[in-house]
Design a protein around this motif. Structure first.
Motif: not given
Length: 165
Positions: A6-7, A9-10, A13-14, A55, A80, A109, A113, A116
């Protein structure tokens, strides 16, 4: 210990969102309606692509791939990013509306973050947020100016809002 999917993927995406919006903005280089906006969108494009590098650089130790590989070697289906940043540039009114909506969403967003628990994301968000504040200021001002100028510009801006939504 490997990174949670998930990290990865995130972060992907960013990075992909920033890379694609940067490329779309760069399409106005040499084609802006006035020189000032031509230069402004070129600078914003450069910033956005630079943010993608931030990123992608966080992803490098997690995926074992360089930022250049992640940004330029993958197949299009492996990206993504949100679809919104992939749509063709359209006319200038559409670009302004898309940039404004992206900037507003990114502001929310990035603010979130900053809290985070993953420190690299928190630190990067704070730095990127400083530059993004100028993007939002620019796109919001341009949206307001074009939306309240001539009948033609109002009509084009409304059509762009309708297309974006």
């Amino acid at each position: 210990m490997s990174a949670p999917p998930s990290l990865i993927e995130f972060l992907t995406t960013l990075a992909d969102d920033e890379l694609l919006i940067g490329h779309r903005d760069s399409e106005w280089t040499g084609h802006g309606p006035i020189l000032e906006e031509d230069i402004a969108f070129s600078n914003i494009a450069q910033d956005e692509i630079g943010h993608s590098l931030v990123w992608y650089s966080l992803l490098e130790p997690l995926k074992g791939r360089t930022p250049d590989h992640m940004g330029f070697v993958r197949e299009s289906g492996d990206f993504r990013c949100c679809r919104f940043v992939t749509y063709p540039k359209g006319d200038f009114a559409y670009t302004v509306v898309r940039q404004y909506l992206f900037d507003e969403a990114e502001q929310v967003r990035l603010e979130a973050l900053r809290e985070c628990s993953y420190i690299p994301i928190r630190d990067a968000s704070g730095k990127i947020l400083q530059e993004e504040a100028y993007h939002l200021l620019h796109s919001k001002g341009l949206l307001q100016r074009l939306g309240s100028a001539t009948n033609e510009s109002r009509t084009r801006m409304q059509a762009a809002v309708d297309a974006a939504f």
